[in-house]
Design a protein around this motif. Structure first.
Motif, PDB file in Angstrom:
ATOM      1  N   VAL A  85      72.798 -45.403  18.897  1.00 21.22           N
ATOM      2  CA  VAL A  85      74.207 -45.722  19.165  1.00 21.22           C
ATOM      3  C   VAL A  85      74.602 -45.131  20.517  1.00 21.22           C
ATOM      4  O   VAL A  85      74.284 -43.977  20.819  1.00 21.22           O
ATOM      5  CB  VAL A  85      75.132 -45.126  18.073  1.00 21.22           C
ATOM      6  CG1 VAL A  85      76.590 -45.539  18.315  1.00 21.22           C
ATOM      7  CG2 VAL A  85      74.683 -45.559  16.674  1.00 21.22           C
ATOM      8  N   SER A 115      66.696 -42.315  11.700  1.00 23.00           N
ATOM      9  CA  SER A 115      67.313 -43.574  11.254  1.00 23.00           C
ATOM     10  C   SER A 115      66.779 -44.758  12.051  1.00 23.00           C
ATOM     11  O   SER A 115      66.812 -45.893  11.589  1.00 23.00           O
ATOM     12  CB  SER A 115      68.832 -43.510  11.429  1.00 23.00           C
ATOM     13  OG  SER A 115      69.182 -43.552  12.810  1.00 23.00           O
ATOM     14  N   CYS A 148      84.085 -39.883  12.653  1.00 23.94           N
ATOM     15  CA  CYS A 148      84.388 -40.123  14.070  1.00 23.94           C
ATOM     16  C   CYS A 148      85.806 -40.648  14.246  1.00 23.94           C
ATOM     17  O   CYS A 148      86.495 -40.286  15.202  1.00 23.94           O
ATOM     18  CB  CYS A 148      83.381 -41.093  14.681  1.00 23.94           C
ATOM     19  SG  CYS A 148      81.780 -40.325  14.948  1.00 23.94           S
ATOM     20  N   CYS A 175      77.099 -37.990  15.718  1.00 19.45           N
ATOM     21  CA  CYS A 175      77.293 -39.374  16.164  1.00 19.45           C
ATOM     22  C   CYS A 175      77.574 -39.454  17.672  1.00 19.45           C
ATOM     23  O   CYS A 175      78.075 -38.501  18.280  1.00 19.45           O
ATOM     24  CB  CYS A 175      78.480 -40.002  15.446  1.00 19.45           C
ATOM     25  SG  CYS A 175      78.227 -40.308  13.696  1.00 19.45           S
TER      26      CYS A 175
HETATM   27  N1  THU Z   1      76.144 -43.271  14.047  1.00 15.42           N
HETATM   28  C1  THU Z   1      76.850 -43.059  15.199  1.00 15.42           C
HETATM   29  O1  THU Z   1      76.351 -42.481  16.176  1.00 15.42           O
HETATM   30  N2  THU Z   1      78.122 -43.519  15.250  1.00 15.42           N
HETATM   31  C2  THU Z   1      78.745 -44.165  14.227  1.00 15.42           C
HETATM   32  O2  THU Z   1      79.952 -44.352  14.267  1.00 15.42           O
HETATM   33  C3  THU Z   1      77.958 -44.659  13.098  1.00 15.42           C
HETATM   34  C4  THU Z   1      76.688 -43.916  12.877  1.00 15.42           C
HETATM   35  C5  THU Z   1      74.777 -42.769  13.991  1.00 15.42           C
HETATM   36  C6  THU Z   1      74.589 -41.604  13.047  1.00 15.42           C
HETATM   37  C7  THU Z   1      73.105 -41.696  12.757  1.00 15.42           C
HETATM   38  O3  THU Z   1      72.409 -41.044  13.804  1.00 15.42           O
HETATM   39  C8  THU Z   1      72.817 -43.189  12.850  1.00 15.42           C
HETATM   40  O4  THU Z   1      73.914 -43.775  13.524  1.00 15.42           O
HETATM   41  C9  THU Z   1      72.655 -43.859  11.490  1.00 15.42           C
HETATM   42  O5  THU Z   1      73.718 -43.573  10.665  1.00 15.42           O
END
Ligand code: THU
Length: 141
Positions: A37, A33, A99, A63
């Motif tokens: 994060v 992606s 999450c 996530c």
């Molecule tokens: N992602 C997170 O780590 N936390 C979130 O709450 C939103 C999304 C990550 C998942 C994926 O690896 C990337 O962001 C794109 O969706």
């Protein structure tokens, strides 16, 4: 968004959590992606960090928030007070639905703080992000 003043002591802890989440973001594994994060959970005065870990089999990616929860559980903590999330997005990134559900299990009263690397911050009560949540109470726990 949360309303009312935040006590000074809590403010310092929130700022520290945001800093730790920002640092954790730099260790994200997000080659698919390109969206890194970082998350930091405050529990019992301690901070547990995590970052998103993606996988070539996209759906098994995890996530940042859920990886931070794993670190907290491993340390024997069960109560989330604050969750900080940092991304380099244009506006603060709220936790995804999955999450929110996982955070609810351990922090129905948690404060969620999302900040961009540019310094824009939004705060919510988790219960406002997941209204009428299904949780331990619904199973009589
Ligand atoms: N992602 C997170 O780590 N936390 C979130 O709450 C939103 C999304 C990550 C998942 C994926 O690896 C990337 O962001 C794109 O969706």
């Amino acid at each position: 968004m949360t309303e009312g003043p935040v006590p000074e002591e809590a403010k310092a802890l929130i700022d520290e959590a945001v800093e730790r989440a920002r640092d954790a973001m730099d260790r994200a594994y997000a080659p698919y992606s390109g969206f890194a994060v970082g998350a930091a959970i405050v529990a019992n005065g301690q901070i547990f960090t995590g970052q998103n870990i993606e996988n070539a089999s996209y759906p098994v990616s995890v996530c940042a928030e859920r990886n931070a929860v794993g670190r907290m559980i491993d340390a024997g903590e069960r109560r989330i007070d604050v969750v900080a999330v940092v991304t380099a997005a244009e506006s603060p990134t709220p936790p995804c639905g999955a999450c929110r559900q996982v955070l609810w299990e351990f922090g129905p009263e948690a404060l969620v703080v999302a900040e961009t690397t540019g310094g824009e911050r939004i705060m919510w009560a988790l219960e406002d992000l997941l209204p009428s949540a299904f949780g331990p109470d619904d199973l009589g726990r």
